[in-house]
Motif scaffolding. Structure first.
Motif, PDB file in Angstrom:
ATOM      1  N   ALA A  31     202.965  28.970  -7.808  1.00  7.22           N
ATOM      2  CA  ALA A  31     202.301  28.533  -6.479  1.00  7.22           C
ATOM      3  C   ALA A  31     203.031  28.490  -4.774  1.00  7.22           C
ATOM      4  O   ALA A  31     202.209  28.013  -4.368  1.00  7.22           O
ATOM      5  CB  ALA A  31     202.713  26.713  -7.162  1.00  7.22           C
ATOM      6  N   GLY A  32     204.132  28.727  -5.169  1.00 10.62           N
ATOM      7  CA  GLY A  32     205.127  29.356  -4.152  1.00 10.62           C
ATOM      8  C   GLY A  32     205.041  27.401  -3.682  1.00 10.62           C
ATOM      9  O   GLY A  32     205.858  26.808  -3.845  1.00 10.62           O
ATOM     10  N   VAL A  33     204.674  27.978  -2.002  1.00  8.90           N
ATOM     11  CA  VAL A  33     205.432  26.610  -1.693  1.00  8.90           C
ATOM     12  C   VAL A  33     203.778  25.702  -1.649  1.00  8.90           C
ATOM     13  O   VAL A  33     202.512  26.065  -1.231  1.00  8.90           O
ATOM     14  CB  VAL A  33     205.827  27.324  -0.011  1.00  8.90           C
ATOM     15  CG1 VAL A  33     205.806  25.037   0.689  1.00  8.90           C
ATOM     16  CG2 VAL A  33     206.702  27.390  -0.281  1.00  8.90           C
ATOM     17  N   THR A  34     204.054  24.519  -1.924  1.00  9.39           N
ATOM     18  CA  THR A  34     203.018  23.341  -2.242  1.00  9.39           C
ATOM     19  C   THR A  34     203.295  22.332  -0.985  1.00  9.39           C
ATOM     20  O   THR A  34     204.247  21.993  -1.019  1.00  9.39           O
ATOM     21  CB  THR A  34     203.148  23.115  -3.733  1.00  9.39           C
ATOM     22  OG1 THR A  34     201.798  24.146  -4.380  1.00  9.39           O
ATOM     23  CG2 THR A  34     200.813  22.126  -3.369  1.00  9.39           C
ATOM     24  N   GLN A  35     202.146  22.230   0.026  1.00 10.43           N
ATOM     25  CA  GLN A  35     202.080  20.870   0.605  1.00 10.43           C
ATOM     26  C   GLN A  35     201.286  20.318   0.425  1.00 10.43           C
ATOM     27  O   GLN A  35     199.819  20.773  -0.010  1.00 10.43           O
ATOM     28  CB  GLN A  35     202.116  21.779   2.313  1.00 10.43           C
ATOM     29  CG  GLN A  35     203.082  21.886   2.934  1.00 10.43           C
ATOM     30  CD  GLN A  35     203.137  22.421   3.815  1.00 10.43           C
ATOM     31  OE1 GLN A  35     202.903  24.179   4.644  1.00 10.43           O
ATOM     32  NE2 GLN A  35     202.787  21.995   5.467  1.00 10.43           N
ATOM     33  N   THR A  36     201.487  18.713   0.194  1.00 13.06           N
ATOM     34  CA  THR A  36     200.179  17.308   0.786  1.00 13.06           C
ATOM     35  C   THR A  36     200.820  16.442   1.295  1.00 13.06           C
ATOM     36  O   THR A  36     201.778  16.320   1.976  1.00 13.06           O
ATOM     37  CB  THR A  36     200.303  17.164  -1.131  1.00 13.06           C
ATOM     38  OG1 THR A  36     201.719  16.804  -1.541  1.00 13.06           O
ATOM     39  CG2 THR A  36     199.485  18.351  -2.406  1.00 13.06           C
ATOM     40  N   PRO A  37     199.546  15.678   2.072  1.00 15.31           N
ATOM     41  CA  PRO A  37     198.373  16.141   1.281  1.00 15.31           C
ATOM     42  C   PRO A  37     197.258  17.519   2.848  1.00 15.31           C
ATOM     43  O   PRO A  37     198.777  18.075   3.437  1.00 15.31           O
ATOM     44  CB  PRO A  37     197.576  14.841   2.242  1.00 15.31           C
ATOM     45  CG  PRO A  37     198.278  14.582   3.944  1.00 15.31           C
ATOM     46  CD  PRO A  37     199.528  14.927   2.694  1.00 15.31           C
ATOM     47  N   LYS A  38     196.463  18.146   2.834  1.00 15.75           N
ATOM     48  CA  LYS A  38     196.038  19.373   3.474  1.00 15.75           C
ATOM     49  C   LYS A  38     196.064  18.550   4.504  1.00 15.75           C
ATOM     50  O   LYS A  38     195.730  19.227   6.239  1.00 15.75           O
ATOM     51  CB  LYS A  38     195.000  20.077   2.582  1.00 15.75           C
ATOM     52  CG  LYS A  38     195.566  20.774   1.879  1.00 15.75           C
ATOM     53  CD  LYS A  38     194.384  22.234   0.959  1.00 15.75           C
ATOM     54  CE  LYS A  38     195.092  22.524   0.040  1.00 15.75           C
ATOM     55  NZ  LYS A  38     196.569  22.742   0.609  1.00 15.75           N
ATOM     56  N   PHE A  39     195.317  17.496   4.753  1.00  8.77           N
ATOM     57  CA  PHE A  39     194.547  16.985   6.137  1.00  8.77           C
ATOM     58  C   PHE A  39     194.971  14.694   6.221  1.00  8.77           C
ATOM     59  O   PHE A  39     195.073  14.449   4.537  1.00  8.77           O
ATOM     60  CB  PHE A  39     192.854  16.552   6.044  1.00  8.77           C
ATOM     61  CG  PHE A  39     192.695  18.593   6.152  1.00  8.77           C
ATOM     62  CD1 PHE A  39     191.911  19.049   4.977  1.00  8.77           C
ATOM     63  CD2 PHE A  39     192.224  18.917   7.722  1.00  8.77           C
ATOM     64  CE1 PHE A  39     192.215  20.057   4.739  1.00  8.77           C
ATOM     65  CE2 PHE A  39     192.019  20.441   7.835  1.00  8.77           C
ATOM     66  CZ  PHE A  39     191.580  20.707   6.076  1.00  8.77           C
ATOM     67  N   HIS A  40     195.098  14.762   6.714  1.00  7.71           N
ATOM     68  CA  HIS A  40     195.498  13.301   7.012  1.00  7.71           C
ATOM     69  C   HIS A  40     195.180  12.552   8.285  1.00  7.71           C
ATOM     70  O   HIS A  40     195.289  12.896   9.606  1.00  7.71           O
ATOM     71  CB  HIS A  40     197.116  12.718   6.109  1.00  7.71           C
ATOM     72  CG  HIS A  40     197.038  11.488   6.284  1.00  7.71           C
ATOM     73  ND1 HIS A  40     196.587  10.547   4.719  1.00  7.71           N
ATOM     74  CD2 HIS A  40     197.614  10.811   7.100  1.00  7.71           C
ATOM     75  CE1 HIS A  40     197.244   9.191   4.822  1.00  7.71           C
ATOM     76  NE2 HIS A  40     197.620   9.087   5.953  1.00  7.71           N
ATOM     77  N   ILE A  41     194.922  11.337   8.339  1.00 10.09           N
ATOM     78  CA  ILE A  41     195.197  10.900  10.004  1.00 10.09           C
ATOM     79  C   ILE A  41     195.163   9.300   9.684  1.00 10.09           C
ATOM     80  O   ILE A  41     195.330   8.944   8.680  1.00 10.09           O
ATOM     81  CB  ILE A  41     193.306  10.324   9.487  1.00 10.09           C
ATOM     82  CG1 ILE A  41     192.275  12.038  10.156  1.00 10.09           C
ATOM     83  CG2 ILE A  41     193.209   9.357  11.839  1.00 10.09           C
ATOM     84  CD1 ILE A  41     190.238  11.640   9.972  1.00 10.09           C
ATOM     85  N   LEU A  42     196.126   9.489  10.499  1.00 12.85           N
ATOM     86  CA  LEU A  42     197.443   8.295  10.900  1.00 12.85           C
ATOM     87  C   LEU A  42     196.757   7.039  12.098  1.00 12.85           C
ATOM     88  O   LEU A  42     196.954   7.450  13.105  1.00 12.85           O
ATOM     89  CB  LEU A  42     198.679   8.900  10.575  1.00 12.85           C
ATOM     90  CG  LEU A  42     200.050   8.090   9.978  1.00 12.85           C
ATOM     91  CD1 LEU A  42     200.077   7.463   8.837  1.00 12.85           C
ATOM     92  CD2 LEU A  42     200.963   9.004  10.350  1.00 12.85           C
TER      93      LEU A  42
END
Lengths: 116, 113
Positions: B2-13
């Motif tokens: 998988a390597g490096v996994t980031q979540t989420p890909k998009f977000h509005i705060l």
């Protein structure tokens, strides 16, 4: 502190032609790496080429080559036979060795457009 | 891999809210980093870690916190979000024997409104 400067915000080249992207850096260190990263619209960071400062020979990777001038603190990227897929942001980056962080210091980038 | 996994890909705060950006890697890398990329700019280092339990500030740490309880995970916490934190956030990792061999995640685009 180290700084990396890319003085060309945007560049354009005809497909199959050659283009050179410029990068200068400022450091008092003697041991370091220099990098060129490509960032296509997908925003993935892709390593294009790496140069070790102690090596006099310029690095090459297929159509990509660098002109490393250590005394002038210059590190340009030459792309030969440009392809449409080369359209992307290109970032020059510096890494000091002997620093436990091994952090990358990036320039502000050059947006390259390859025209068909 | 998988390597490096980031979540989420998009977000509005919303302004004043808090959130955690997740980053995990499966390569047993001891070095991990958080960078932010503002529009039209290069990446700037927020925080980094040289191993589990060890973290340190980068160039732009204000408004963020990190922790590294395991080798695999390096979450970035935003407290009291501000519009100035609108950016794309990249997590990266590398191995101490090959520190120049960064692996980047695909980034999280965060908008604070």
């Amino acid at each position: 502190a180290q700084t990396v400067t890319q003085s060309q915000p945007e560049m354009s080249v005809q497909e199959a032609e050659t283009v050179t992207l410029s990068c200068t850096y400022d450091t008092s260190e003697n041991n370091y790496y220099l990098f060129w990263y490509k960032q296509p619209p997908s925003r993935q960071m892709i390593l294009v080429i790496r140069q070790e400062a102690y090596k006099q020979q310029n690095a090459t990777e297929n159509r990509f080559s660098v002109n490393f001038q250590k005394a002038a603190k210059s590190f340009s990227l030459k792309i030969s036979d440009s392809q449409l897929g080369d359209t992307a942001m290109y970032f020059c980056a510096f890494m000091k060795l002997g620093d436990s962080s091994y952090k990358l210091i990036f320039g502000s980038g050059t947006r390259l457009l390859v025209r068909p | 891999n998988a390597g490096v996994t980031q979540t989420p890909k998009f977000h509005i705060l919303k302004i004043g809210q808090s959130m955690t950006l997740q980053c995990t890697q499966d390569m047993n890398h001891n070095y991990m980093y958080w960078y932010r990329q503002d529009p039209g700019m290069g990446l700037k280092l927020i925080y980094y870690s040289v191993g589990a339990g060890i973290t340190d500030k980068g160039e732009v740490p204000n408004g963020y916190n990190v922790s590294r309880s395991t080798t695999e995970d390096f979450p970035l916490r935003l407290e009291l979000a501000a519009p100035s934190q609108t950016s794309v956030y990249f997590c990266a990792s590398s191995y101490e024997l090959y520190p120049y061999g960064y692996t980047f995640g695909s980034g999280t685009r965060l908008t604070v409104v």
